[in-house]
Design a protein around this motif. Sequence first.
Motif, PDB file in Angstrom:
ATOM      1  N   ASN A 106      -9.535  -1.408  -2.765  1.00 42.09           N
ATOM      2  CA  ASN A 106      -9.249  -1.452  -4.205  1.00 42.09           C
ATOM      3  C   ASN A 106      -9.036  -2.880  -4.691  1.00 42.09           C
ATOM      4  O   ASN A 106      -9.511  -3.256  -5.767  1.00 42.09           O
ATOM      5  N   TYR A 114      -6.075   0.295   0.048  1.00 42.94           N
ATOM      6  CA  TYR A 114      -5.431  -0.745  -0.762  1.00 42.94           C
ATOM      7  C   TYR A 114      -6.293  -2.016  -0.771  1.00 42.94           C
ATOM      8  O   TYR A 114      -6.531  -2.618  -1.824  1.00 42.94           O
ATOM      9  N   ALA A 145       0.838  -1.201   0.000  1.00 42.37           N
ATOM     10  CA  ALA A 145       0.000   0.000   0.000  1.00 42.37           C
ATOM     11  C   ALA A 145       0.872   1.250   0.000  1.00 42.37           C
ATOM     12  O   ALA A 145       0.617   2.199  -0.753  1.00 42.37           O
ATOM     13  N   GLU A 156      -1.043   4.537  -0.901  1.00 49.15           N
ATOM     14  CA  GLU A 156      -2.392   4.352  -0.359  1.00 49.15           C
ATOM     15  C   GLU A 156      -2.313   3.887   1.090  1.00 49.15           C
ATOM     16  O   GLU A 156      -1.315   3.325   1.526  1.00 49.15           O
TER      17      GLU A 156
END
Length: 77
Positions: free
Chosen positions: A51, A48, A38, A43
């Motif tokens: 997503n 993370y 991440a 992120e």
Amino acid sequence: MTVSKAQQRAVSKYMKENYDVYQIRMPKGKKDDIKEAASAVGESMNQYIINAIDQRIERDSAAPGASEGPEKEKPQA
């Protein structure tokens, strides 16, 4: 800076109304792997993971026969 009880209640109410909470467990060391990955893409761990799940859902729903579940052998007649 001290946070008032009213502010704590307001934040708690906002979180309840806008977010679902789901706790996951993973093998030791996996959290560090996710945190590193991440960080590498800029992120948070939370974003993370979100997503990654969204990408998996999108990929699985685009796959042929995705709604039918895992392929199973059909009995021979």
